[in-house]
Design a protein around this motif. Sequence first.
Motif, mmCIF file in Angstrom:
data_model
loop_
_atom_site.group_PDB
_atom_site.id
_atom_site.type_symbol
_atom_site.label_atom_id
_atom_site.label_comp_id
_atom_site.label_asym_id
_atom_site.label_seq_id
_atom_site.Cartn_x
_atom_site.Cartn_y
_atom_site.Cartn_z
ATOM 1 N N VAL A 200 0.854 -1.210 -0.016
ATOM 2 C CA VAL A 200 0.042 -0.094 0.062
ATOM 3 C C VAL A 200 0.907 1.172 0.121
ATOM 4 O O VAL A 200 1.936 1.328 0.723
ATOM 5 C CB VAL A 200 -0.874 0.008 1.317
ATOM 6 C CG1 VAL A 200 -1.742 1.263 1.264
ATOM 7 C CG2 VAL A 200 -1.894 -1.223 1.455
ATOM 8 N N ILE A 201 0.526 2.252 -0.699
ATOM 9 C CA ILE A 201 1.225 3.564 -0.740
ATOM 10 C C ILE A 201 0.290 4.538 -0.440
ATOM 11 O O ILE A 201 -0.808 4.788 -0.956
ATOM 12 C CB ILE A 201 1.690 3.904 -2.113
ATOM 13 C CG1 ILE A 201 2.879 2.952 -2.635
ATOM 14 C CG2 ILE A 201 2.402 5.442 -2.387
ATOM 15 C CD1 ILE A 201 3.417 3.271 -3.961
ATOM 16 N N VAL A 202 0.732 5.257 0.924
ATOM 17 C CA VAL A 202 -0.153 6.564 1.358
ATOM 18 C C VAL A 202 0.516 7.729 0.866
ATOM 19 O O VAL A 202 1.925 7.967 1.079
ATOM 20 C CB VAL A 202 -0.226 6.441 2.864
ATOM 21 C CG1 VAL A 202 -0.881 7.767 3.196
ATOM 22 C CG2 VAL A 202 -1.144 5.314 3.313
ATOM 23 N N LEU A 203 -0.206 8.456 -0.355
ATOM 24 C CA LEU A 203 0.225 9.885 -0.575
ATOM 25 C C LEU A 203 -0.209 10.826 0.250
ATOM 26 O O LEU A 203 -1.434 10.754 0.829
ATOM 27 C CB LEU A 203 -0.237 10.176 -2.159
ATOM 28 C CG LEU A 203 0.130 9.076 -3.190
ATOM 29 C CD1 LEU A 203 -0.420 9.338 -4.483
ATOM 30 C CD2 LEU A 203 1.621 8.759 -3.220
ATOM 31 N N HIS A 204 0.434 11.815 0.570
ATOM 32 C CA HIS A 204 -0.141 12.836 1.339
ATOM 33 C C HIS A 204 0.385 14.188 1.017
ATOM 34 O O HIS A 204 1.571 14.631 0.839
ATOM 35 C CB HIS A 204 0.151 12.810 2.885
ATOM 36 C CG HIS A 204 -0.362 13.728 3.863
ATOM 37 N ND1 HIS A 204 -1.611 14.491 3.359
ATOM 38 C CD2 HIS A 204 -0.259 13.677 5.223
ATOM 39 C CE1 HIS A 204 -1.991 15.188 4.557
ATOM 40 N NE2 HIS A 204 -1.280 14.706 5.671
ATOM 41 N N GLY A 205 -0.668 15.276 0.251
ATOM 42 C CA GLY A 205 -0.142 16.394 -0.462
ATOM 43 C C GLY A 205 -1.005 17.425 -0.047
ATOM 44 O O GLY A 205 -2.260 17.212 0.049
ATOM 45 N N GLU A 206 -0.437 18.581 0.027
ATOM 46 C CA GLU A 206 -1.240 19.770 0.317
ATOM 47 C C GLU A 206 -0.521 20.946 -0.441
ATOM 48 O O GLU A 206 0.519 20.822 -0.362
ATOM 49 C CB GLU A 206 -1.451 20.287 1.707
ATOM 50 C CG GLU A 206 -2.062 19.243 2.541
ATOM 51 C CD GLU A 206 -3.762 19.043 2.448
ATOM 52 O OE1 GLU A 206 -4.286 19.576 1.524
ATOM 53 O OE2 GLU A 206 -4.316 18.215 3.110
ATOM 54 N N THR A 207 -1.575 21.978 -0.669
ATOM 55 C CA THR A 207 -0.969 23.356 -1.382
ATOM 56 C C THR A 207 -1.766 24.325 -0.396
ATOM 57 O O THR A 207 -2.514 25.324 -0.961
ATOM 58 C CB THR A 207 -1.447 23.600 -2.794
ATOM 59 O OG1 THR A 207 -2.810 23.146 -3.137
ATOM 60 C CG2 THR A 207 -0.591 22.464 -3.598
ATOM 61 N N PRO A 208 -1.517 24.386 0.854
ATOM 62 C CA PRO A 208 -2.040 25.520 1.559
ATOM 63 C C PRO A 208 -1.808 27.075 1.145
ATOM 64 O O PRO A 208 -2.365 27.740 1.687
ATOM 65 C CB PRO A 208 -1.604 25.063 3.124
ATOM 66 C CG PRO A 208 -0.463 24.279 3.044
ATOM 67 C CD PRO A 208 -0.765 23.447 1.620
ATOM 68 N N SER A 209 -0.464 27.267 0.567
ATOM 69 C CA SER A 209 -0.234 28.350 0.247
ATOM 70 C C SER A 209 -1.418 29.024 -0.657
ATOM 71 O O SER A 209 -1.654 30.362 -0.849
ATOM 72 C CB SER A 209 1.204 28.626 -0.534
ATOM 73 O OG SER A 209 0.973 27.994 -1.879
ATOM 74 N N LEU A 210 -2.212 28.304 -1.523
ATOM 75 C CA LEU A 210 -3.386 28.823 -2.330
ATOM 76 C C LEU A 210 -4.329 29.109 -1.410
ATOM 77 O O LEU A 210 -5.361 29.813 -2.019
ATOM 78 C CB LEU A 210 -3.586 27.686 -3.426
ATOM 79 C CG LEU A 210 -2.466 27.322 -4.239
ATOM 80 C CD1 LEU A 210 -2.950 26.282 -5.020
ATOM 81 C CD2 LEU A 210 -1.946 28.340 -4.937
ATOM 82 N N PHE A 211 -4.612 28.802 -0.181
ATOM 83 C CA PHE A 211 -5.691 28.841 0.884
ATOM 84 C C PHE A 211 -5.467 30.271 1.434
ATOM 85 O O PHE A 211 -6.556 30.748 1.910
ATOM 86 C CB PHE A 211 -5.926 28.023 1.795
ATOM 87 C CG PHE A 211 -5.893 26.563 1.452
ATOM 88 C CD1 PHE A 211 -6.654 26.329 0.169
ATOM 89 C CD2 PHE A 211 -5.671 25.710 2.034
ATOM 90 C CE1 PHE A 211 -6.919 24.837 -0.186
ATOM 91 C CE2 PHE A 211 -6.110 24.038 1.847
ATOM 92 C CZ PHE A 211 -6.340 23.876 0.698
#
Lengths: 80, 348
Positions: free
Chosen positions: B141-152
């Motif tokens: 299983v591969i868990v990806l975790h990504g965020e672009t909070p700079s856009l918020f």
Amino acid sequence: MNDEAKFLAWCETLFNEEAGSMSMESSREDIEGWDSMGSLLLMADLDEMFDIQLGEGGLEALTSLADLAALIKEKGTVKP
Amino acid sequence: MAFCSTRNLKVRGVATCVPSKRINNSTDIPNMDPAELRKVVAMAGVKYRHVVDESTTASDLCRQACSELMEAIGWDASTVDALILVTQSPDYFLPSSVCLVHRDLGFPTSTATFDLGLGCSGHAYGMWLAGMMLSSGLSRVIVLHGETPSLFCHPEDHATFLLFGDAGSATAMERGDDSDTAHFSLHTDGKGFDELIIPGRAFRGTYPAGSRENYLYMKGPDIFAFSLKRVPEVISEMLERTGLGIEDIDHFILHQSNQFIMRHLAKKCAIDLEKMPIILEQFGNVGGPSVPLAMTKGLPLERDRTVRLLSLGYGVGLSWSCGVFDLSPDAPLVHSLYRGPSENLEKS
């Protein structure tokens, strides 16, 4: 130095205000350093020095140094 | 109480990817009082932030991290049973963003693939879910975790605008043996849903383009109060339930929220800062992916023994989670700058 003087000196250091500039009547609006960052510093000191954890929204109830002093007197436990 | 221990969870490697565009908070922020700027930067501990351009999403960053990780550990996409993307920065309302990663990296139709909508607490939640899947019979299983909070972040909200950067990550896990034990503690307090919130952009509230409601609101003091209460609690709970002491943990991998808050939490929990990497200076707060980023950028790349990690995420929800798991010396920690879409797409 009495307790009130010690308390005011701590507040002046905490909020980066001039020594002798504060009184128990100083309100939050009067204290430039009591901004959002000052609030975090205050919360950290209350936690570390007096074992007081302000609940969510607890900060808004503090409108003056008198309120702050009353909170410490009521709930504070000075850590060794 | 959502506490569980799982066997058979072996972490095979972790990769992270950040945008190549780097903002220097001290020199690249116009129209801000220099004194206030210095104060905010010093307290948050954020000197630089890597932020996406308009054409890059969290799934793009995760795709590159996933591709590099699979190459580093020699996994072919056809051998992966499940692919999970933890994110609150989706490409679309639908489909799930991870479907694009599935397409681009050539995963087979037999791969279970879905998004998980969590933020700062997401990494341990994702690992727990992967652990459950491995326990139930899956192999990889591969868990990806990504965020672009700079856009918020609204440009005039300096408390958030100067704090947040962007990142993607991939954590590969496979079915190990009975000695590969991991522990998870997962919590929620929905009463604090509005302490970190974007009121607009979804079905509960629609606002005109450019409206302040389309950006992040953060009740900083309330979030700090939440952190002061919940982080020490969950660490104590984890140590008590596992019978471990602070000294049994090699590294404490905390969500990189804010330097002032992290240092205070470390002191309060009696955690030696030598054991707790803080990488905010170079990357800022990248949301939940700050946990894997603190692993790839804060842990030694070469290790002569298996190390025991305690990971901890806390924030939006309100949600908080804690995991304890081992990282073996042969598990690579890979980090890269995003190179754009063309190098990541499967050659077909």
